[in-house]
Design a protein around this motif. Sequence first.
Motif, PDB file in Angstrom:
ATOM      1  N   PRO A 132       0.399   6.215   3.947  1.00 29.27           N
ATOM      2  CA  PRO A 132       0.310   7.726   4.184  1.00 29.27           C
ATOM      3  C   PRO A 132       1.166   8.361   5.035  1.00 29.27           C
ATOM      4  O   PRO A 132       1.420   9.461   4.965  1.00 29.27           O
ATOM      5  N   ALA A 158      -4.391   4.543   0.011  1.00 32.66           N
ATOM      6  CA  ALA A 158      -3.887   4.638   0.995  1.00 32.66           C
ATOM      7  C   ALA A 158      -3.755   3.117   2.023  1.00 32.66           C
ATOM      8  O   ALA A 158      -4.845   2.906   2.254  1.00 32.66           O
ATOM      9  N   PHE A 172      -2.954  12.960   2.861  1.00 34.33           N
ATOM     10  CA  PHE A 172      -3.124  11.930   1.643  1.00 34.33           C
ATOM     11  C   PHE A 172      -4.059  12.674   0.550  1.00 34.33           C
ATOM     12  O   PHE A 172      -3.823  12.528  -0.617  1.00 34.33           O
ATOM     13  N   TRP A 188      -9.112   4.619   0.796  1.00 34.57           N
ATOM     14  CA  TRP A 188      -8.365   4.562   2.122  1.00 34.57           C
ATOM     15  C   TRP A 188      -8.778   2.957   2.945  1.00 34.57           C
ATOM     16  O   TRP A 188      -9.870   2.856   3.165  1.00 34.57           O
TER      17      TRP A 188
END
Length: 340
Positions: A132, A158, A172, A188
């Motif tokens: 990211p 990410a 992101f 994430w």
Amino acid sequence: MEKKIPANLITGFLGSGKTTAILHLLRQKPENETWAVLVNEFGEVGIDGALLQGSSARNDVFVREVPGGCMCCVAGLPMQIGLNMLIARSKPDRLLIEPTGLGHPQEIINTLQGEYYREILSLEASICLVDPRNLEDTRYLENDNFRDQIHLADVLVANKTDLSCETDRRRFEQFADQLALPKPETAWIKQGALSVEWLDLPRRDRVAVNPKAHHAHQKSPDQLQTTEAMHLKLPEGQLFLRKENTGQHHFSCGWLFSESTSFSFDRLFSLIHAQTAQRLKAVAKTDQGVKGFNMQDGIVSVIEIEETSDSRLEIISSAPMDWDDFETRLQETIIFQPAA
């Protein structure tokens, strides 16, 4: 075949953490299944394959490499050769494909959905990893391959979030929200911690941003003679081999050393840490055991490798480098090498 083999693409630009993510997936593999991994690299000596095979040295994971650039070039011949041999050898319950970070996923998808593989493979979710921190860098945002990897993803992940900040996270999320429908799933994570459950998510039809971009980087049939050498070997009596590659505004140089060559871990680590190239990877026999090295943005990570038949190192740079000078310094890290 009675049952189609589920296949997943694990994509991402240089340095996004694809190999680490695949290692994480392999650790989650059901015990009763055999998995196969087809790895494509921009460099010519094949580091990712050695990292994957050496880190999962067991009889239920099979790895095969297609080194030397994008494996979809020249009607997908290098990919088809490697994939056919991998399937025949392993008869896998699942296939993971890691294209080079400079590759063109649309052509790989076209090959996997073509007439030959239609009855063999079931193409499942494509997972794309991004760092990211790069989402504010025009070198990435304006790169056709980077954009295509993202737009063709079913799961946009990410990675390296332990190195990111809250601003990176908001960027992101905004970036993902702006993508065209159908929206990919997003996640994430840090240190490549993909969930094995994401592999079973459905694949949804998408169109590449620039589907004809790959034609500018095709290799000729003559060049394919080197890319088909998926298991690179030293010529008899030669102590090391050096191979270079250039394309898409990037330069690579790789070295393959004889199986008896041994390096000083401390000296090799110091040399790798001092580099300013975009990427550097190595699998090396050292005085502290077999190690895998991964350098990006001045940070070097080291992993334990169970075994390797030889030592390999590859540098990828966005600008030309003095390979002769680096080779001299690399040889200075060797503590044992048999006479030729």
